[in-house]
Scaffold this motif. Structure first.
Motif, PDB file in Angstrom:
ATOM      1  N   LYS A 148     -13.537 -24.438   1.143  1.00  0.00           N
ATOM      2  CA  LYS A 148     -13.540 -25.822   0.673  1.00  0.00           C
ATOM      3  C   LYS A 148     -14.830 -26.563   1.032  1.00  0.00           C
ATOM      4  N   ARG A 149     -15.428 -26.231   2.167  1.00  0.00           N
ATOM      5  CA  ARG A 149     -16.644 -26.900   2.627  1.00  0.00           C
ATOM      6  C   ARG A 149     -17.688 -25.854   3.049  1.00  0.00           C
ATOM      7  N   PRO A 150     -18.209 -25.095   2.098  1.00  0.00           N
ATOM      8  CA  PRO A 150     -19.103 -23.984   2.459  1.00  0.00           C
ATOM      9  C   PRO A 150     -20.443 -24.420   3.047  1.00  0.00           C
ATOM     10  N   ASN A 151     -20.809 -25.671   2.892  1.00  0.00           N
ATOM     11  CA  ASN A 151     -22.127 -26.118   3.364  1.00  0.00           C
ATOM     12  C   ASN A 151     -22.084 -26.856   4.698  1.00  0.00           C
ATOM     13  N   ASP A 152     -20.886 -27.050   5.247  1.00  0.00           N
ATOM     14  CA  ASP A 152     -20.800 -27.707   6.547  1.00  0.00           C
ATOM     15  C   ASP A 152     -21.363 -26.802   7.639  1.00  0.00           C
ATOM     16  N   ARG A 153     -21.918 -27.428   8.679  1.00  0.00           N
ATOM     17  CA  ARG A 153     -22.486 -26.668   9.805  1.00  0.00           C
ATOM     18  C   ARG A 153     -21.387 -26.460  10.840  1.00  0.00           C
ATOM     19  N   ILE A 154     -21.096 -25.195  11.124  1.00  0.00           N
ATOM     20  CA  ILE A 154     -19.953 -24.846  11.959  1.00  0.00           C
ATOM     21  C   ILE A 154     -20.418 -24.013  13.149  1.00  0.00           C
ATOM     22  N   LEU A 155     -19.947 -24.388  14.321  1.00  0.00           N
ATOM     23  CA  LEU A 155     -20.260 -23.671  15.556  1.00  0.00           C
ATOM     24  C   LEU A 155     -18.977 -23.096  16.148  1.00  0.00           C
ATOM     25  N   ILE A 156     -18.984 -21.802  16.432  1.00  0.00           N
ATOM     26  CA  ILE A 156     -17.905 -21.163  17.189  1.00  0.00           C
ATOM     27  C   ILE A 156     -18.360 -21.004  18.628  1.00  0.00           C
ATOM     28  N   LEU A 157     -17.554 -21.489  19.558  1.00  0.00           N
ATOM     29  CA  LEU A 157     -17.823 -21.287  20.984  1.00  0.00           C
ATOM     30  C   LEU A 157     -16.788 -20.301  21.520  1.00  0.00           C
ATOM     31  N   GLU A 158     -17.253 -19.120  21.903  1.00  0.00           N
ATOM     32  CA  GLU A 158     -16.378 -18.048  22.391  1.00  0.00           C
ATOM     33  C   GLU A 158     -16.688 -17.751  23.848  1.00  0.00           C
ATOM     34  N   ARG A 159     -15.658 -17.812  24.674  1.00  0.00           N
ATOM     35  CA  ARG A 159     -15.835 -17.574  26.107  1.00  0.00           C
ATOM     36  C   ARG A 159     -16.297 -16.146  26.412  1.00  0.00           C
ATOM     37  N   GLY A 160     -15.746 -15.186  25.676  1.00  0.00           N
ATOM     38  CA  GLY A 160     -16.093 -13.792  25.905  1.00  0.00           C
ATOM     39  C   GLY A 160     -17.366 -13.397  25.192  1.00  0.00           C
ATOM     40  N   ARG A 161     -17.598 -12.103  25.138  1.00  0.00           N
ATOM     41  CA  ARG A 161     -18.792 -11.622  24.472  1.00  0.00           C
ATOM     42  C   ARG A 161     -18.406 -10.872  23.201  1.00  0.00           C
ATOM     43  N   TYR A 162     -19.411 -10.395  22.497  1.00  0.00           N
ATOM     44  CA  TYR A 162     -19.176  -9.586  21.308  1.00  0.00           C
ATOM     45  C   TYR A 162     -19.056  -8.127  21.746  1.00  0.00           C
ATOM     46  N   ASN A 163     -17.808  -7.641  21.818  1.00  0.00           N
ATOM     47  CA  ASN A 163     -17.552  -6.238  22.126  1.00  0.00           C
ATOM     48  C   ASN A 163     -17.239  -5.528  20.820  1.00  0.00           C
ATOM     49  N   SER A 164     -18.200  -4.797  20.299  1.00  0.00           N
ATOM     50  CA  SER A 164     -18.027  -4.139  19.006  1.00  0.00           C
ATOM     51  C   SER A 164     -16.880  -3.139  19.055  1.00  0.00           C
ATOM     52  N   SER A 165     -16.438  -2.717  17.886  1.00  0.00           N
ATOM     53  CA  SER A 165     -15.376  -1.704  17.825  1.00  0.00           C
ATOM     54  C   SER A 165     -15.818  -0.433  18.533  1.00  0.00           C
ATOM     55  N   GLU A 166     -17.097  -0.081  18.390  1.00  0.00           N
ATOM     56  CA  GLU A 166     -17.622   1.111  19.048  1.00  0.00           C
ATOM     57  C   GLU A 166     -17.561   0.957  20.571  1.00  0.00           C
ATOM     58  N   TRP A 167     -17.924  -0.251  21.061  1.00  0.00           N
ATOM     59  CA  TRP A 167     -17.858  -0.506  22.505  1.00  0.00           C
ATOM     60  C   TRP A 167     -16.425  -0.386  23.000  1.00  0.00           C
ATOM     61  N   GLN A 168     -15.480  -0.936  22.245  1.00  0.00           N
ATOM     62  CA  GLN A 168     -14.085  -0.906  22.662  1.00  0.00           C
ATOM     63  C   GLN A 168     -13.554   0.528  22.741  1.00  0.00           C
ATOM     64  N   LEU A 169     -13.903   1.354  21.760  1.00  0.00           N
ATOM     65  CA  LEU A 169     -13.456   2.745  21.792  1.00  0.00           C
ATOM     66  C   LEU A 169     -14.096   3.511  22.941  1.00  0.00           C
ATOM     67  N   GLU A 170     -15.382   3.283  23.148  1.00  0.00           N
ATOM     68  CA  GLU A 170     -16.095   3.998  24.210  1.00  0.00           C
ATOM     69  C   GLU A 170     -15.557   3.621  25.586  1.00  0.00           C
ATOM     70  N   ASN A 171     -15.220   2.336  25.756  1.00  0.00           N
ATOM     71  CA  ASN A 171     -14.753   1.853  27.059  1.00  0.00           C
ATOM     72  C   ASN A 171     -13.234   1.823  27.180  1.00  0.00           C
TER      73      ASN A 171
END
Length: 484
Positions: free
Chosen positions: A36-59
């Motif tokens: 509905k609002r594709p041009n709005d500026r949006i910020l996601i604040l995530e407490r954790g980090r980006y753990n990729s699927s590969e990282w999750q499987l490896e660990n």
């Protein structure tokens, strides 16, 4: 994906939207909002980090932050609470089960005199469930529409049932169905079909719907910026609106100004942010709970099991369909196709056992909740399962010989209650006014009108089945209520 530093997040004059957390509630709010609002500026604040699927499987882990490190147990409380902190939130760790809420789930207070009614009805969510079932490529059978009205043909065929399930479907009471699930029964693109290895929290073949294999277009949208390692501490509220979101990263404090704030941390950390921000509402942090998870083993005479196509092959809704009682809680049966209790020990009868998991409804108690004691961690207190839930468990176990009577049952063994189901709910519940709840039917804070709360913290009652599909549907609906 466009990752930004804390300094870049703070430097923006005013973000149109700041989203706190990146689990199902947050991501589906974001997906609908961008439509509905594709041009709005949006910020996601995530407490954790980006753990990729590969990282999750490896660990062999979904996150590098153990949940128990993020909260404290109150005196006399020791119940654990399971959740995933990291980009994608619970889309990483969930087991992909997607039954809907039952029509009766919205009127628990009226039916039993316990708990509260929802300020919305089943029909309010039907179009959103339908759309999300298409988006998630749910595998299932439309026969379940007899219990969940408005169920359309699922995008994927149901997973192969076990021999026991086939007997229950053919000779049972009509309440035994293939489990709707967001794990593919047929490969699509890079996503393989379910391998039925019972490692669903990690999903080694990518069959399960996650943020990384199915929402990359949303996370990588040019209007979206992502700050990881950003723990939100509190909100500035001025004139009944959130003006800024405060967060910390690597020991330093920052803030991001916003026009709209969307809070989707989880049912422990979202109310803690409310409390640290001084935001009013009836029961802020209270009524914390989840359904009870219990295990039963049904011993079979001459019938082999474990020949299904996924981990949870079927859902039995007999007790849900019979209707709630004021004496004992609702419950559902999940047929498991994994060796959670091992084989039988008798030679030649190793597979003649049927594991059943019970979901038993509980009552959200005002005394169970999240509390701010002035430290930097929330304090969680949970007395125990209610007598209502315990009576529901006893009732569900006692009914197994009758409900599963088409099977050659030799005995039923109760194997105990699990400490947590991972369906944390309540604490910022939805209702009609600030006198009885924290957010309204559109999930907007009664007290702060540019603050939308998403996720399962807004559930007034735990409902009968897995909450994930409904949490996503509520987020879609919230955007439509807000923007039309």
């Amino acid at each position: 994906m466009k990752f930004v530093t804390p300094e870049q997040a703070s430097a923006e004059t005013v973000w149109d939207v700041v989203i706190i957390g990146s689990g199902f509630g947050s991501l589906f709010f974001l997906k609908r909002y961008l439509q509905k609002r594709p041009n709005d500026r949006i910020l996601i604040l995530e407490r954790g980090r980006y753990n990729s699927s590969e990282w999750q499987l490896e660990n062999r882990a979904n996150s590098d932050i153990p949940p128990e490190q993020t909260y404290e147990h109150g005196e006399g409380s020791g119940k654990p609470w399971d959740f995933t902190i990291g980009l994608g939130g619970s889309t990483n760790c969930w087991w992909g089960l997607t039954p809907r809420m039952h029509p009766s789930d919205f009127k628990v207070g009226t039916q039993t005199g316990l708990g509260s009614d929802w300020p919305i009805d089943y029909d309010d969510l039907v179009p959103y469930w339908q759309e999300l079932e298409r988006i998630m490529l749910i595998a299932g059978s439309s026969e379940i529409g007899r219990v969940y009205p408005g169920t359309e043909e699922y995008p994927q065929p149901a997973h192969q049932l076990t021999s026991a399930d086939e007997i229950m479907v053919q000779k049972g009471n009509g309440n035994h169905f293939p489990m709707p699930t967001a794990k593919l029964s047929r490969s699509v693109g890079a996503r393989g079909r379910c391998c039925s290895s019972a490692k669903c929290n990690l999903c080694p073949v990518g069959a399960k719907f996650t943020a990384f294999n199915a929402m990359d277009e949303t996370l990588s949208h040019p209007s979206v910026s992502i700050g990881i390692g950003c723990e939100v501490t509190h909100l500035d509220v001025e004139g009944g609106n959130v003006s800024a979101v405060h967060f910390k990263n690597a020991g330093r404090e920052y803030s991001a100004d916003c026009d709209l704030c969307v809070l989707g941390a989880n049912a422990i950390h979202s109310p803690f942010i409310f409390q640290r921000s001084g935001i009013a509402g009836h029961g802020v942090g209270r009524y914390l709970g989840e359904k009870m998870l219990a295990d039963v083993e049904v011993l079979l005479g001459g019938l082999d099991h474990f020949d299904g196509g996924t981990d949870s092959t079927a859902i039995n809704l007999s007790i849900v369909e019979e209707g709630r009682s004021a004496e004992f809680a609702n419950s559902i049966y999940l047929v498991k196709n994994n060796l959670m209790h091992g084989f039988r020990l008798e030679p030649g009868r190793w597979r003649q056992t049927l594991p059943i998991t019970l979901y038993v409804e509980d009552v959200f108690d005002y005394e169970n909740g999240v509390f701010d004691d002035g430290s930097d961690k929330p304090v969680v207190r949970f007395k125990d399962w209610s007598d209502y839930a315990m009576a529901g468990l006893d009732h569900a176990i006692s009914r197994i010989p009758e409900i599963f009577s088409p099977l050659p049952i030799e005995g039923v063994r109760f194997l105990g209650i699990k400490p947590t189901l991972g369906h944390i709910q309540g604490s910022l519940r939805m209702g009609s006014s600030i006198e009885d709840s924290v957010v309204d039917a559109g999930m907007i804070s009664h007290a702060v009108r540019n603050l939308c709360v998403v996720g399962t913290s807004i559930f007034p009652t735990p409902a009968s089945a897995n909450p994930t599909l409904s949490a996503a549907a509520l987020s879609y609906r919230a955007v439509d209520q807000m923007l039309g």
